[in-house]
Motif scaffolding. Structure first.
Motif, mmCIF file in Angstrom:
data_model
loop_
_atom_site.group_PDB
_atom_site.id
_atom_site.type_symbol
_atom_site.label_atom_id
_atom_site.label_comp_id
_atom_site.label_asym_id
_atom_site.label_seq_id
_atom_site.Cartn_x
_atom_site.Cartn_y
_atom_site.Cartn_z
ATOM 1 N N CYS A 118 22.687 -60.769 43.465
ATOM 2 C CA CYS A 118 23.836 -60.312 42.684
ATOM 3 C C CYS A 118 23.905 -58.786 42.711
ATOM 4 C CB CYS A 118 23.711 -60.805 41.241
ATOM 5 S SG CYS A 118 24.967 -60.120 40.129
ATOM 6 N N SER A 119 25.106 -58.250 42.912
ATOM 7 C CA SER A 119 25.302 -56.798 42.978
ATOM 8 C C SER A 119 25.217 -56.132 41.611
ATOM 9 C CB SER A 119 26.679 -56.483 43.582
ATOM 10 O OG SER A 119 26.825 -57.084 44.840
ATOM 11 N N TYR A 120 25.234 -56.947 40.554
ATOM 12 C CA TYR A 120 25.304 -56.384 39.207
ATOM 13 C C TYR A 120 23.989 -56.517 38.430
ATOM 14 C CZ TYR A 120 30.245 -56.496 40.355
ATOM 15 O OH TYR A 120 31.451 -56.305 40.981
ATOM 16 N N CYS A 121 23.311 -57.666 38.567
ATOM 17 C CA CYS A 121 22.093 -57.862 37.772
ATOM 18 C C CYS A 121 20.867 -58.172 38.621
ATOM 19 C CB CYS A 121 22.298 -58.973 36.742
ATOM 20 S SG CYS A 121 22.439 -60.634 37.465
ATOM 21 N N LYS A 123 19.986 -60.736 40.233
ATOM 22 C CA LYS A 123 19.515 -62.120 40.275
ATOM 23 C C LYS A 123 19.649 -62.649 41.700
ATOM 24 C CE LYS A 123 19.913 -66.485 37.735
ATOM 25 N NZ LYS A 123 20.609 -67.221 36.655
ATOM 26 N N HIS A 134 28.482 -66.543 40.684
ATOM 27 C CA HIS A 134 27.768 -65.837 39.621
ATOM 28 C C HIS A 134 28.371 -64.459 39.370
ATOM 29 C CE1 HIS A 134 24.509 -64.024 37.314
ATOM 30 N NE2 HIS A 134 24.535 -63.033 38.184
ATOM 31 N N GLU A 135 28.691 -63.720 40.434
ATOM 32 C CA GLU A 135 29.224 -62.363 40.270
ATOM 33 C C GLU A 135 30.558 -62.358 39.524
ATOM 34 O OE1 GLU A 135 29.205 -60.576 44.155
ATOM 35 O OE2 GLU A 135 27.186 -59.771 43.887
ATOM 36 N N SER A 136 31.303 -63.451 39.640
ATOM 37 C CA SER A 136 32.577 -63.519 38.917
ATOM 38 C C SER A 136 32.360 -63.546 37.410
ATOM 39 C CB SER A 136 33.376 -64.749 39.360
ATOM 40 O OG SER A 136 32.755 -65.946 38.924
ATOM 41 N N THR A 137 31.150 -63.946 36.956
ATOM 42 C CA THR A 137 30.855 -63.898 35.519
ATOM 43 C C THR A 137 30.717 -62.451 35.050
ATOM 44 O OG1 THR A 137 28.431 -64.029 35.803
ATOM 45 C CG2 THR A 137 29.645 -66.109 35.670
ATOM 46 N N HIS A 138 30.406 -61.546 35.979
ATOM 47 C CA HIS A 138 30.342 -60.117 35.650
ATOM 48 C C HIS A 138 31.734 -59.475 35.732
ATOM 49 C CE1 HIS A 138 25.945 -59.826 35.609
ATOM 50 N NE2 HIS A 138 25.922 -60.548 36.707
ATOM 51 N N THR A 139 32.470 -59.791 36.795
ATOM 52 C CA THR A 139 33.749 -59.117 37.046
ATOM 53 C C THR A 139 34.922 -59.779 36.340
ATOM 54 O OG1 THR A 139 34.229 -60.458 39.015
ATOM 55 C CG2 THR A 139 32.926 -58.450 39.335
#
Length: 256
Positions: A118-121, A123, A134-139
């Motif tokens: 993941c680019s954000y967390c 994982k 998963h990344e869509s849960t951030h963006t």
């Protein structure tokens, strides 16, 4: 002859265009941008294939039925459902697959490899589709809209799966009892009730499971992880079902 050599890893190529595309895997450069959702790609071919998911264009037709597809690769994979061909074999358990990608994903259940981050967390995930979801849960990004209602989704796979609730389509058939399913993953889980296959192993003991979510729940007995916290008190739970039951003690809700 392969006269073009990568400046980063020494790999050689027969064409300069192939070298340029390969070197972008080192530099991270993605010069081609989707005209619909601004997603970027290493190659123009990848971008064009992606854009068909927005436009709905399906230029490739199955030789055995009327079904059409976005890419030639999807068409070949689909045609194997007619021919029964499974040319890809697992290196660890000799199970065979119709698609190379499915085989590679399966082999990670043996190796434990999770190459997608993941680019954000940060994982890690075993499948590229999992990391995008998963990344869509951030963006919060949901660029794919259902053709039958206004609902939007983070991935093409999810919008396709949702659209079957409108059409009633169930294209996946059990090899053992002929029961039909709307989703390929649901079919796979169902077929394991026939075969008894348990491909997912706990990282802490030798116990095997039919479904990856069952492994995650079981592993909490080793790690002590309790990801579900009561909204009304500080109590935490390993299982969502126990958490929901507990919260009803606060709300006095009677679901039945």
């Amino acid at each position: 002859e392969k006269p073009y050599q990568c400046s980063y890893c020494g790999k050689t190529f027969s064409q300069s265009g192939c070298l340029q595309k390969h070197e972008r895997t080192h530099t991270g450069e993605k010069p081609y941008q989707c005209n619909y959702c601004k997603r970027k790609f290493v190659g123009s071919g990848q971008m064009r294939r992606h854009e068909r998911m927005h436009t709905g264009e399906k230029p490739y037709q199955c030789n055995y039925c009327d079904k059409k597809f976005f890419t030639s690769g999807e068409t070949r994979s689909h045609e194997r459902t007619h021919t029964g061909e499974k040319p890809y074999q697992c290196s660890y358990c000799k199970k065979k697959f119709a698609q190379s990608g499915t085989m590679r994903t399966h082999e990670r259940t043996h190796t434990g490899e999770k190459p997608y981050q993941c680019s954000y967390c940060k994982k890690l995930f075993a499948e590229s589709g999992q990391v995008r979801t998963h990344e869509s849960t951030h963006t919060g990004e949901k660029p794919f809209q259902c053709n039958y209602c206004d609902k939007k989704f983070a991935t093409v796979a999810r919008v396709k799966s949702h659209e079957k609730t409108h059409t009633g389509e169930k294209p996946y058939q059990c090899s053992y009892c002929k029961k039909l399913f709307a989703r390929s993953q649901t079919l796979k889980r169902h077929e394991r009730t026939h075969t008894g296959e348990k491909p997912h192993q706990c990282n802490y003991c030798n116990k095997m499971f039919a479904d990856p979510w069952k492994v995650r729940i079981h592993e909490r007995t080793h790690t002590g992880e309790k990801p579900y916290q009561c909204s009304y008190c500080d109590k935490q739970f390993a299982h969502s079902s126990n958490w929901k039951v507990h919260e009803r003690a606060h709300t006095k809700e009677r679901p039945y």
